[in-house]
Write a protein that holds these residues in place. Structure first.
Motif, PDB file in Angstrom:
ATOM      1  N   PHE A 164       2.774  -9.136  -9.486  1.00  0.00           N
ATOM      2  CA  PHE A 164       2.415 -10.518  -9.160  1.00  0.00           C
ATOM      3  C   PHE A 164       1.996 -10.661  -7.699  1.00  0.00           C
ATOM      4  CE2 PHE A 164       5.231 -10.613 -12.761  1.00  0.00           C
ATOM      5  CZ  PHE A 164       4.680 -11.572 -13.600  1.00  0.00           C
ATOM      6  N   GLU A 165       2.690  -9.987  -6.820  1.00  0.00           N
ATOM      7  CA  GLU A 165       2.386 -10.061  -5.388  1.00  0.00           C
ATOM      8  C   GLU A 165       2.930  -8.817  -4.702  1.00  0.00           C
ATOM      9  OE1 GLU A 165       3.123 -13.003  -1.508  1.00  0.00           O
ATOM     10  OE2 GLU A 165       4.180 -13.349  -3.399  1.00  0.00           O
ATOM     11  N   LYS A 166       2.114  -8.240  -3.837  1.00  0.00           N
ATOM     12  CA  LYS A 166       2.541  -7.057  -3.098  1.00  0.00           C
ATOM     13  C   LYS A 166       1.972  -7.136  -1.690  1.00  0.00           C
ATOM     14  CE  LYS A 166       2.884  -2.020  -3.507  1.00  0.00           C
ATOM     15  NZ  LYS A 166       2.512  -0.858  -4.349  1.00  0.00           N
ATOM     16  N   ASP A 167       2.830  -6.998  -0.687  1.00  0.00           N
ATOM     17  CA  ASP A 167       2.425  -7.078   0.715  1.00  0.00           C
ATOM     18  C   ASP A 167       1.680  -8.375   0.997  1.00  0.00           C
ATOM     19  OD1 ASP A 167       3.496  -4.518   1.127  1.00  0.00           O
ATOM     20  OD2 ASP A 167       1.612  -3.555   0.546  1.00  0.00           O
ATOM     21  N   GLY A 168       2.144  -9.454   0.350  1.00  0.00           N
ATOM     22  CA  GLY A 168       1.553 -10.768   0.568  1.00  0.00           C
ATOM     23  C   GLY A 168       0.262 -11.021  -0.171  1.00  0.00           C
ATOM     24  N   LYS A 169      -0.164 -10.096  -1.008  1.00  0.00           N
ATOM     25  CA  LYS A 169      -1.444 -10.215  -1.699  1.00  0.00           C
ATOM     26  C   LYS A 169      -1.244 -10.571  -3.164  1.00  0.00           C
ATOM     27  CE  LYS A 169      -5.627  -7.569  -2.840  1.00  0.00           C
ATOM     28  NZ  LYS A 169      -6.304  -6.251  -2.743  1.00  0.00           N
TER      29      LYS A 169
END
Length: 441
Positions: A164-169
């Motif tokens: 869903f989201e990784k490193d704010g992305k």
């Protein structure tokens, strides 16, 4: 395959083949990937350890039924199989990182995975099979399961928080659809987590009564996903340590004890609805796509075997709150007798984990033993690969583990070294459905 627990569901066990067999056909897209895909598959097997086989047999078994040698478990239904299904003896669990950033590519992969899963759980080869194709191209199926029965193979698919989201992305435009129940697990006292054995964007739990059947399934899915996913970590398991069939003998863990006697039964629809399956109204809006699914916590728990083996029998029994022979609770005669919690030590595992000590909290356990050789000091790298399904992690595993990690006498002999949490979507209801469709719809 689906967890068809006392429900009338579709029992279609497979999907049509991807292409035509044998002479004169054009090579499939996967065949043209070349040997690179096969290399990834071999790497997946090497990461997991050993193996032993799958194939054939058209007897389709309801997912909640007890073991029948060689039978196939129904793939389609309202819940995924491999949760309430009668626990098989072998496991190959794999967590994957998604390496593509293309949403359409990911969706195409999930559709292809689902089609392959339906075929393998029915005992059929993937795509156009392992033999009879173009000699110049790798076959669609790796082939080590040719001639083997389905062995009650189940494939259970899950989605990790980082998809869903990784490193704010927001990687695939689904950040706002992450269910509130899919939390990042807190750090518990005593945890010594290895990042290389934790987390994952996706997971597949392969359970079967033959280890080669389970390894074959993960190997093929890894190969299909070449260029889009990569194995992050995997775990082989044997000797189920809990059961969803309470009338059967309760298995023993690597410490020699029966643990999980009071597990939720795969035929107890009321308990499953209350404690395991996500309800229609649990998360309106962004999490509504999880209705009929469940949440999985996977923990690799290493046991300090050599220390345990030097511990007296009396102390071992006090630590668990059961006798080692029959498995009966302290002061009782039979394994399934109702435990008298106050007769146990306050630090006894059974007393601390019992629903009466936790406001009625129950989780469905599908743990397996593992032995991965020895470490650099000659100690056995062995323990419990703990798998727990629940309706909401925040009200299931988390409060239980918070209590156990602080007070359980067993902590002297175990350590949690790997951890992951996944949202397990509802089942695939028909042939044109696919894993995760509700999320991406």
């Amino acid at each position: 395959m689906a967890d068809k627990t006392d429900e009338a569901t579709e029992t279609a066990a497979g999907a049509p083949a991807d292409g035509q067999a044998a002479g004169g056909r054009a090579p499939s897209r996967r065949s043209l990937l070349g040997w690179g895909g096969a290399g990834l598959a071999l790497g997946a097997v090497a990461a997991g350890g050993t193996a032993a086989a799958l194939r054939a047999g058209n007897d389709v078994q309801p997912a909640g039924a007890d073991a029948t040698a060689g039978a196939a478990v129904a793939f389609h239904g309202p819940h995924q199989a491999g949760i309430a299904t009668a626990v098989q003896d072998r496991l190959h669990f794999a967590a994957f990182d998604v390496t593509t950033d293309d949403r359409d590519e990911l969706i195409a992969l999930l559709k292809e995975w689902t089609k392959a899963a339906a075929r393998m759980t029915a005992g059929d080869a993937v795509g156009d099979g392992a033999v009879g194709g173009l000699a110049e191209a790798p076959p669609d199926d790796t082939g080590e399961a040719l001639g083997l029965p389905p062995s009650r193979l189940t494939l259970t698919f899950g989605i990790g928080p980082t998809l869903f989201e990784k490193d704010g992305k927001d990687r695939f435009g689904i950040k706002d659809r992450r269910p509130e129940a899919l939390i990042d697990l807190p750090q518990f006292p005593g945890d010594n987590l290895d990042k290389s054995r934790s987390g994952g964007d996706l997971c597949v739990q392969a359970c079967a009564d033959d280890p080669q059947v389970a390894v074959h399934a993960i190997r093929n899915l890894a190969r299909i996903g070449f260029g889009k996913i990569a194995i992050r970590w995997s775990q082989l398991g044997f000797g189920k340590t809990s059961s969803t069939t309470p009338d059967a003998q309760t298995p023993r863990n690597m410490m020699g004890f029966k643990d999980g006697t009071r597990n939720i039964a795969g035929t107890d629809t009321a308990a499953l609805d209350k404690h395991v399956w996500v309800g229609e109204g649990d998360e309106k809006g962004k999490g509504g796509w999880m209705a009929g699914g469940s949440y999985l916590v996977a923990r690799r728990i290493r046991m300090h075997i050599e220390t345990w083996d030097r511990t007296s029998l009396k102390e071992q029994e006090d630590i668990f709150g059961r006798n080692k022979g029959e498995g009966a609770p302290v002061g009782r005669k039979n394994e399934r007798d109702e435990p008298h919690l106050k007769s146990m030590l306050p630090t006894a595992h059974v007393r601390l984990a019992h629903p009466e000590s936790n406001g009625g909290i129950r989780i469905l356990r599908r743990g397996y033993s593992f032995t991965d050789g020895t470490d650099g000091l000659g100690r056995l790298d062995a323990g419990l690969f703990f798998l727990a399904y629940q309706r909401d992690v925040r009200h299931g595993f988390v409060p239980l583990q918070q209590k156990l990690s602080q007070n359980d006498a067993l902590n002297e002999y175990i350590q949690h070294v790997g951890s992951a949490v996944f949202a397990v979507p509802p089942g695939v209801r028909k042939a044109d459905d696919w894993w995760g469709r509700e999320l991406f719809a």
